[in-house]
Scaffold this active site. Structure first.
Site, short mmCIF file in Angstrom:
data_model
loop_
_atom_site.label_atom_id
_atom_site.label_comp_id
_atom_site.label_asym_id
_atom_site.label_seq_id
_atom_site.Cartn_x
_atom_site.Cartn_y
_atom_site.Cartn_z
N ASP A 1 -2.97 -3.75 -20.17
CA ASP A 1 -2.64 -4.12 -21.55
C ASP A 1 -3.81 -3.80 -22.49
OD1 ASP A 1 -0.19 -5.29 -20.50
OD2 ASP A 1 -1.53 -6.78 -19.66
N ALA B 1 0.80 -1.22 0.00
CA ALA B 1 0.00 0.00 0.00
C ALA B 1 0.84 1.28 0.00
CB ALA B 1 -0.95 -0.01 1.19
N HIS C 1 0.46 -11.69 -18.92
CA HIS C 1 0.87 -10.27 -18.84
C HIS C 1 2.38 -10.25 -19.04
CE1 HIS C 1 1.23 -6.13 -17.64
NE2 HIS C 1 1.98 -6.45 -16.60
#
Ligand code: NAD
Ligand code: LMR
Length: 327
Positions: A161, A12, A189
């Protein structure tokens, strides 16, 4: 007022986290009527936790009406407790000259324990979106460790993408990018991913009737989309962050919006020739919030089949490489 959704986010305080949290808290991910509680998880290092404290202070300082609570922790069992969405970003990014698969051994092990902890403490309706690279295989590792949550709750992000492909095709065609539909990412990916242009439409017409340069579509188009992450690392000296955070907002929002058609890496069901044991980018349609079906039936020509075979092989090879991490 709706009951707040609990959103756990790993990594985070990292680059993507910093670009993402403020958008979640402002309502971009779950809508303007949906309050959220952010459960922020960082690595157990003083520097990371200190940075996370600063991010939480800034979130407070935004006075977001929808933000009903912030938990900061380096303990995943605290951060994932009762979470409805688990956004798994925390992992090493690649540097110049590396491929995403080079991260596999280091990053893969993070997803063993996170998969197990999510399975034991997250909410019954928990859903997981993996961003940390190599995202497809990390997602498969996490899903394999879950016994309570079904595999279809675990998705990985190929939306960046899709967005890249849409933007590039719109520029080539000289059209507004909102006129493009059905441009999906198949496979990993990674540079082997296949942005399947043959089914895309522009303003209701086949994109291939508008962009008739098939050498460009098969060559530079696929290559530019596949290598865009590396191009950004070369230019910025750091991996994409704001566009990745934006893609994750799109990924989750569209999975929560029935009827939406988009690219998501999900557990293959054998469609389009993917091995049934890998997580592959595929076209999906959201059915009810958080659930989806794989859209079947797009016809693939020989070029598309060869691209899908190559990206499927890479996913199968990655799976063999981490065989000892899969439960
Ligand atoms: P970053 O280094 O800026 O941030 C990563 C954060 O994760 C760090 O703050 C680190 O302390 C934290 N972290 C590491 N291990 C953790 C763990 N076990 N639990 C909780 N937190 C942990 O990196 P970034 O730029 O934010 O990128 C994060 C990941 O996302 C990388 O793997 C990157 O390659 C990947 N990425 C994926 C896509 C995609 O399209 N799928 C796009 C961009 C980046
Ligand atoms: C991207 O596609 O930008 C990310 O996956 C980062 C990377 O390593 O390419």
């Amino acid at each position: 007022m709706n009951t707040p959704i609990r959103v756990a986010v790993t990594g985070a305080a990292g680059q993507i986290g910093y670009a993402l949290l403020f958008r979640i808290a402002s309502g971009a991910m779950f809508g303007p009527e949906q309050p959220v509680i952010l459960q922020l998880i960082e690595a157990p290092f003083e520097k990371a936790m200190k940075a996370l404290e600063g991010v939480a202070m800034e979130l407070d300082d935004c006075a977001f009406p929808l933000l009903k609570g912030i938990i900061t922790t380096d303990k995943p069992e605290v951060g994932f407790k009762d979470a409805n969405w688990c956004l798994l970003i925390g992992a090493k990014p690649r540097g110049p000259g590396m491929e995403r698969a080079d991260l596999l051994k280091d990053n893969g092990k993070i997803f063993i324990s996170q998969g197990e902890i999510i399975d034991s403490v997250a909410a019954d309706d928990a859903r997981v979106a993996v961003v940390g690279n190599p995202a497809n295989t990390n997602c498969m590792i996490a899903a394999s460790r879950a016994k309570r949550l079904p595999a279809d709750r675990f998705t990985a992000m190929v939306r960046l993408d899709q967005n890249r492909a849409q933007s590039l095709l719109a520029k080539k065609a000289g059209v507004d990018l909102t006129t493009i539909r059905n441009l999906f990412i198949y496979g990993n990916h990674s540079p082997t991913m296949f942005p399947a242009f043959a089914h895309a439409t522009i303003g209701g017409k086949l994109a291939t009737d508008i962009v008739t340069d098939s050498a460009w579509l098969q060559g530079p188009f696929c290559e530019t989309v596949g290598k865009r992450g590396a191009a950004i690392i070369a230019a910025r000296g750091a991996s994409s962050a704001a566009s990745a955070a934006n893609a994750l907002v799109d990924h989750v929002r569209d999975l929560m919006t029935p009827g939406t058609v988009h690219s998501v890496a999900v557990k293959s069901n054998g469609a389009y020739g993917f091995d049934p044991n890998v997580w592959a980018g595929l076209p999906v349609r959201t059915t009810i919030p958080g659930s989806y079906e794989i859209i079947q039936g797009f016809t693939m020509d020989d070029f598309a089949k060869s691209k899908i075979a190559a990206t499927n092989k890479e996913l199968v090879d990655e799976r063999s490489f981490v065989a000892e991490m899969i439960a």
